[in-house]
Design a protein around this motif. Structure first.
Motif, short mmCIF file in Angstrom:
data_model
loop_
_atom_site.label_atom_id
_atom_site.label_comp_id
_atom_site.label_asym_id
_atom_site.label_seq_id
_atom_site.Cartn_x
_atom_site.Cartn_y
_atom_site.Cartn_z
N LEU A 138 0.83 -1.20 0.00
CA LEU A 138 0.00 0.00 0.00
C LEU A 138 0.87 1.26 0.00
O LEU A 138 0.61 2.19 -0.76
N SER A 139 1.91 1.28 0.82
CA SER A 139 2.81 2.44 0.89
C SER A 139 3.44 2.72 -0.47
O SER A 139 3.49 3.87 -0.92
N LYS A 140 3.90 1.68 -1.12
CA LYS A 140 4.54 1.85 -2.45
C LYS A 140 3.53 2.33 -3.48
O LYS A 140 3.85 3.19 -4.32
N ILE A 165 5.63 9.16 4.13
CA ILE A 165 4.85 7.96 4.45
C ILE A 165 5.63 7.16 5.48
O ILE A 165 6.80 6.85 5.28
N VAL A 166 4.97 6.85 6.60
CA VAL A 166 5.58 6.01 7.63
C VAL A 166 4.90 4.65 7.54
O VAL A 166 3.69 4.54 7.74
N ASP A 167 5.69 3.63 7.22
CA ASP A 167 5.21 2.27 6.99
C ASP A 167 5.70 1.38 8.13
O ASP A 167 6.80 0.84 8.09
N ASN A 168 4.89 1.30 9.19
CA ASN A 168 5.21 0.48 10.36
C ASN A 168 3.93 -0.22 10.82
O ASN A 168 2.84 0.16 10.41
N LEU A 174 0.78 4.10 -2.92
CA LEU A 174 0.51 5.52 -2.63
C LEU A 174 1.64 6.40 -3.14
O LEU A 174 1.40 7.45 -3.75
N ALA A 175 2.88 5.98 -2.89
CA ALA A 175 4.04 6.76 -3.32
C ALA A 175 4.05 6.91 -4.85
O ALA A 175 4.25 8.01 -5.37
N LEU A 176 3.83 5.81 -5.57
CA LEU A 176 3.83 5.87 -7.03
C LEU A 176 2.75 6.82 -7.55
O LEU A 176 2.99 7.62 -8.46
N ALA A 177 1.56 6.73 -6.98
CA ALA A 177 0.46 7.59 -7.42
C ALA A 177 0.78 9.06 -7.18
O ALA A 177 0.55 9.91 -8.05
N SER A 230 10.43 3.21 6.95
CA SER A 230 10.02 1.99 7.64
C SER A 230 11.14 1.56 8.59
O SER A 230 12.31 1.53 8.21
N THR A 231 10.75 1.24 9.80
CA THR A 231 11.73 0.76 10.79
C THR A 231 12.40 -0.52 10.31
O THR A 231 13.56 -0.78 10.66
N ASP A 232 11.73 -1.30 9.48
CA ASP A 232 12.32 -2.53 8.95
C ASP A 232 13.65 -2.27 8.23
O ASP A 232 14.53 -3.14 8.21
N GLU A 233 13.80 -1.09 7.64
CA GLU A 233 15.03 -0.76 6.91
C GLU A 233 16.26 -0.85 7.81
O GLU A 233 17.36 -1.13 7.34
#
Length: 154
Positions: free
Chosen positions: A18-20, A78-81, A22-25, A37-40
């Motif tokens: 979803l984050s990606k 965008i914060v993806d967590n 939204l970013a592309l749009a 993202s904290t995963d990074e």
């Protein structure tokens, strides 16, 4: 445009997809978009190497990066967590509000977003079903900017 989008969802629910999207749009409309993202923090040469002992440091690192982007007036942050509880989002939302960003809270609309077995199968970081169930047990519904700002950081 100044928009902070807080994407929240259990591991495997589709939040990064979803984050990606939204970013592309938004980029196609000419906006500068950054996803945090904290995963990074746990990526090492393309491999995800999670260490629970480093989770606090990882979240602090991600908050600092995202808040710097807000201060730098990036159009869309965008914060993806997982953001299972209001207090987890508070540092981001507080900074966004203070810096004049419109804040949106979004979740994936996948059919399986609260199905522990399916989430355990679909998540890309190997989170076991017990971990998924703990996230589901912590999940706070119907969060708003106001409830996030009023929450107490734990």
């Amino acid at each position: 445009m100044k928009k902070l989008i807080m994407v929240r969802g259990i591991s495997g629910s589709g939040k990064s997809t979803l984050s990606k999207a939204l970013a592309l749009a938004l980029e196609s409309e000419g906006y500068t978009v950054r996803i945090f993202s904290t995963d990074e923090y746990f990526m090492d040469n393309g491999q995800y190497k999670f260490d629970a002992k480093l989770l606090g440091s990882a979240h602090k690192w991600n908050q600092e990066r995202a808040i710097k982007a807000l201060r730098d007036s990036v159009h869309v942050v965008i914060v993806d967590n997982t953001n299972t509880q209001a207090w987890e989002m508070k540092p981001y939302v507080q900074a966004g509000v203070e810096l004049g960003y419109e804040v949106q809270i979004v979740e994936p609309m996948t059919d399986w977003k609260f199905n522990a077995e399916e989430l355990a199968k679909r998540n890309t970081h190997g989170v076991p079903i017990e971990g998924i169930r703990r996230m589901l047990a912590r999940w706070e519904k119907d969060l708003t900017v106001e409830t996030i700002l009023a929450s107490q950081v734990k």
